[in-house]
Design an enzyme around this catalytic site. Structure first.
Site, mmCIF file in Angstrom:
data_model
loop_
_atom_site.group_PDB
_atom_site.id
_atom_site.type_symbol
_atom_site.label_atom_id
_atom_site.label_comp_id
_atom_site.label_asym_id
_atom_site.label_seq_id
_atom_site.Cartn_x
_atom_site.Cartn_y
_atom_site.Cartn_z
ATOM 1 N N HIS A 20 0.853 -1.198 0.000
ATOM 2 C CA HIS A 20 0.000 0.000 0.000
ATOM 3 C C HIS A 20 0.880 1.237 0.000
ATOM 4 O O HIS A 20 1.924 1.252 0.650
ATOM 5 C CB HIS A 20 -0.918 0.009 1.231
ATOM 6 C CG HIS A 20 -2.057 0.980 1.107
ATOM 7 N ND1 HIS A 20 -1.936 2.302 1.417
ATOM 8 C CD2 HIS A 20 -3.331 0.795 0.670
ATOM 9 C CE1 HIS A 20 -3.100 2.901 1.188
ATOM 10 N NE2 HIS A 20 -3.958 2.021 0.736
ATOM 11 N N ASP B 289 -8.078 -4.660 -0.348
ATOM 12 C CA ASP B 289 -8.615 -5.179 -1.595
ATOM 13 C C ASP B 289 -8.346 -6.658 -1.789
ATOM 14 O O ASP B 289 -9.011 -7.317 -2.587
ATOM 15 C CB ASP B 289 -8.039 -4.397 -2.784
ATOM 16 C CG ASP B 289 -8.685 -3.034 -2.888
ATOM 17 O OD1 ASP B 289 -9.871 -2.927 -2.515
ATOM 18 O OD2 ASP B 289 -8.020 -2.084 -3.310
HETATM 19 N N1 CMC Z 1 4.191 -7.527 -5.321
HETATM 20 C C1 CMC Z 1 5.532 -7.639 -5.410
HETATM 21 N N2 CMC Z 1 6.417 -6.677 -5.088
HETATM 22 C C2 CMC Z 1 5.908 -5.527 -4.668
HETATM 23 C C3 CMC Z 1 4.516 -5.317 -4.542
HETATM 24 C C4 CMC Z 1 3.644 -6.377 -4.891
HETATM 25 N N3 CMC Z 1 2.322 -6.240 -4.784
HETATM 26 N N4 CMC Z 1 4.279 -4.072 -4.089
HETATM 27 C C5 CMC Z 1 5.475 -3.499 -3.929
HETATM 28 N N5 CMC Z 1 6.475 -4.380 -4.274
HETATM 29 C C6 CMC Z 1 7.905 -4.163 -4.168
HETATM 30 C C7 CMC Z 1 8.428 -3.262 -5.264
HETATM 31 O O1 CMC Z 1 8.839 -4.018 -6.380
HETATM 32 C C8 CMC Z 1 9.561 -2.558 -4.570
HETATM 33 O O2 CMC Z 1 10.644 -3.478 -4.509
HETATM 34 P P1 CMC Z 1 12.186 -2.913 -4.551
HETATM 35 O O3 CMC Z 1 12.319 -2.042 -3.330
HETATM 36 O O4 CMC Z 1 13.020 -4.148 -4.518
HETATM 37 O O5 CMC Z 1 12.291 -2.154 -5.828
HETATM 38 C C9 CMC Z 1 9.062 -2.362 -3.147
HETATM 39 O O6 CMC Z 1 8.116 -3.444 -2.948
HETATM 40 C C10 CMC Z 1 8.356 -1.034 -2.906
HETATM 41 O O7 CMC Z 1 7.338 -0.902 -3.892
HETATM 42 P P2 CMC Z 1 6.789 0.491 -4.442
HETATM 43 O O8 CMC Z 1 6.156 0.263 -5.760
HETATM 44 O O9 CMC Z 1 7.873 1.522 -4.329
HETATM 45 O O10 CMC Z 1 5.700 0.841 -3.351
HETATM 46 P P3 CMC Z 1 4.558 1.897 -3.553
HETATM 47 O O11 CMC Z 1 4.233 2.395 -2.201
HETATM 48 O O12 CMC Z 1 4.908 2.894 -4.597
HETATM 49 O O13 CMC Z 1 3.356 1.031 -4.149
HETATM 50 C C11 CMC Z 1 1.337 -0.167 -4.363
HETATM 51 C C12 CMC Z 1 2.218 0.689 -3.445
HETATM 52 C C13 CMC Z 1 -0.011 -0.428 -3.667
HETATM 53 C C14 CMC Z 1 1.054 0.578 -5.688
HETATM 54 C C15 CMC Z 1 2.068 -1.479 -4.643
HETATM 55 O O14 CMC Z 1 2.349 -2.155 -3.426
HETATM 56 C C16 CMC Z 1 1.288 -2.384 -5.585
HETATM 57 O O15 CMC Z 1 1.396 -2.263 -6.798
HETATM 58 N N6 CMC Z 1 0.469 -3.354 -5.028
HETATM 59 C C17 CMC Z 1 -0.368 -4.164 -5.843
HETATM 60 C C18 CMC Z 1 -1.628 -3.436 -6.300
HETATM 61 C C19 CMC Z 1 -2.647 -3.276 -5.180
HETATM 62 O O16 CMC Z 1 -2.962 -4.206 -4.448
HETATM 63 N N7 CMC Z 1 -3.226 -2.077 -5.063
HETATM 64 C C20 CMC Z 1 -4.279 -1.803 -4.059
HETATM 65 C C21 CMC Z 1 -3.856 -0.811 -3.033
HETATM 66 S S1 CMC Z 1 -5.081 -0.705 -1.694
HETATM 67 C C22 CMC Z 1 -6.363 0.296 -2.357
HETATM 68 C C23 CMC Z 1 -6.276 1.727 -1.954
HETATM 69 O O17 CMC Z 1 -6.444 2.015 -0.759
HETATM 70 O O18 CMC Z 1 -6.037 2.621 -2.830
#
Ligand code: CMC
Length: 428
Positions: A307, A364
């Site tokens: 998240h 979710d």
């Molecule tokens: N699966 C695998 N690796 C992940 C995931 C995941 N779902 N989420 C983050 N990572 C890894 C990412 O590759 C990165 O690794 P590294 O540091 O080695 O490069 C690290 O974790 C940090 O990720 P980030 O993309 O910088 O984190 P973020 O805060 O920008 O992204 C997120 C948050 C929700 C977009 C992301 O975790 C994601 O894409 N999750 C899957 C989609 C999802 O479930 N979305 C619903 C969110 S809840 C609804 C709401 O409240 O809006």
């Protein structure tokens, strides 16, 4: 004691800007005089560091995993309250006494009839139309059928528009589902409460008696409460921005529905189930997909994990996991896709990759599982999110209007062509 101002040095001059304190959480630098004093604007793609407003509705702390509506912890509301009471709380700032609760509920029931002509609009859509597109159109169309509620000025007008919106929106959500199934568009049963009535409107078959299971209503109540507000997210900011032009409530909410529709926002619960189905049809090899999620050369992500704001845990996910356990065991559901979800959850929670990056299941991950178990098709998941988020959108819209926020009008740093003269087409 934190400092109460910041000093900006620019062009040989110093400028002071006050630091604005909230009751808890982020403090903000008030830069309202920045452009007139310095000629500068701020640039913040995606508003990651920018507060668009001050608000007294919802507080969340991503590090602690805390979410409060009007100061009340989400855990207590999900356990002890119901969706109607939470709607009242968000809209009015306080929990209702018995009399206020009854009046609020009665007002919603009085207004929940949706004009028959609206059925002609829904009839014009193809059956395969996405329910979110239909919902956005129908919500906007309410404007035409309730013209007096559009130009709301006084608190009474705003509250009246809010009650109309809440009353009719549940019907519209139910109708979007019934349209996809070719079922008659019904008008509900006012002997039931809001959530019971909605559930019955969705699933009642014309040729069968309908029985309401209390554990299902309880799970739906919880899901709607958990989604009811989440401060200045994309769809809420959209509703506030549209409403800041003094656009009516129905049109503002219609824009919120469109914003929520996007897969980066409300569409994630649908993506979880699509991922589970994909793993299932690929033989159900969970370990393979965990490895793919960890592989930096593979763009596969475990949907429903991680998240942007919650970096410890998503407090909504803890509550919803319990509710999904109850639903699955009560309904005796044996579904390969749901088995896969449980395996994914177990492996990921024990895996160093996910632990080190603080990747926990988010709301979710489980909401899609419950909706699937209850028989909602995946395309309806975001509609369910919209029904839950409705009171938050309305409360934020009302707060914006009562605060007298100015029309939202961001600035830009222009990167296009400099001034040049027009060249006629035969000379280009
Ligand atoms: N699966 C695998 N690796 C992940 C995931 C995941 N779902 N989420 C983050 N990572 C890894 C990412 O590759 C990165 O690794 P590294 O540091 O080695 O490069 C690290 O974790 C940090 O990720 P980030 O993309 O910088 O984190 P973020 O805060 O920008 O992204 C997120 C948050 C929700 C977009 C992301 O975790 C994601 O894409 N999750 C899957 C989609 C999802 O479930 N979305 C619903 C969110 S809840 C609804 C709401 O409240 O809006």
């Amino acid at each position: 004691m934190p400092e109460n101002k910041v000093v900006l040095h620019y062009g040989g001059n110093s400028y002071e800007y006050p630091v604005v304190e909230g009751t808890i959480g982020d403090r903000g630098i008030d830069i309202s005089q920045l452009r007139s004093q310095t000629g500068l604007i701020t640039l913040d793609y995606g508003f990651k560091n920018t507060g668009s407003t001050s608000s007294g509705i919802t507080f969340l702390d991503g590090d602690k995993g805390e979410l409060l509506y009007r100061g009340y912890p989400i855990e207590e509301l999900a356990e002890k309250s119901n969706f109607t009471e939470v709607m009242y709380l968000l809209l009015n700032g306080e929990l209702p006494g018995k009399k206020d609760y009854d009046t609020f509920e009665a007002n919603i029931k009085v207004h929940n009839y949706v004009a028959e002509e609206m059925k002609k609009i829904i009839d014009a859509f193809p059956r395969y139309a996405h329910p979110m597109g239909v919902l956005s159109t129908l919500t906007s169309a309410l404007t035409a059928f309730n013209p007096k509620a559009v130009d709301a000025q006084s608190v009474e007008d705003l509250n009246h528009a809010a009650e109309l919106m809440i009353a009719k929106f549940a019907h519209l959500c139910a109708w979007t589902y019934r349209k996809t199934q070719g079922l008659p568009l019904n008008h509900g049963d006012n002997s039931l409460n809001y959530v019971e009535n909605f559930y019955k409107m969705v699933f009642r078959l014309p040729n069968e008696e309908f029985e309401l299971d209390t554990y299902i209503v309880d799970a739906l109540d919880k899901l709607l409460i958990l989604h009811a507000d989440h401060e200045q997210n994309c769809s809420t900011s959209t509703v506030r921005l549209v409403g800041s032009a003094h656009t009516g409530l129905f049109a503002s909410i219609s824009s919120g529905v469109s914003a929520l529709w996007g897969p980066l926002h409300g569409g994630a619960n649908q993506a979880v189930i699509e991922m589970l189905e994909r793993i299932k049809s690929d033989g159900g090899d969970v370990a393979k997909y965990i490895a793919k999620a960890k592989d930096k050369n593979d763009n596969f992500r475990l949907m429903g994990f991680g998240h942007r704001v919650y970096k410890n845990f998503d407090p909504r996910a803890k509550i919803i996991k319990k509710a999904s356990d109850v639903i699955l065991s009560k309904m005796g559901i044996k579904d390969k896709a749901l088995d896969i979800a449980l395996q994914l959850e177990k492996i990921a929670l024990e895996d160093d990759y996910f632990i080190e990056r603080k990747l926990y299941p988010n709301v979710d991950f489980y909401s899609g599982i419950i909706y699937k178990a209850l028989g909602f098709p995946t395309e309806m998941f975001t509609v369910m999110f919209a029904l839950g988020r409705l009171p938050g959108w309305i409360a934020q819209w009302k707060e914006m209007r009562l605060n007298g926020d100015p029309i939202g009008r961001p600035r830009q740093v222009y990167t296009g062509a400099k001034k040049r003269n027009f060249v006629p087409i035969d000379q280009r």
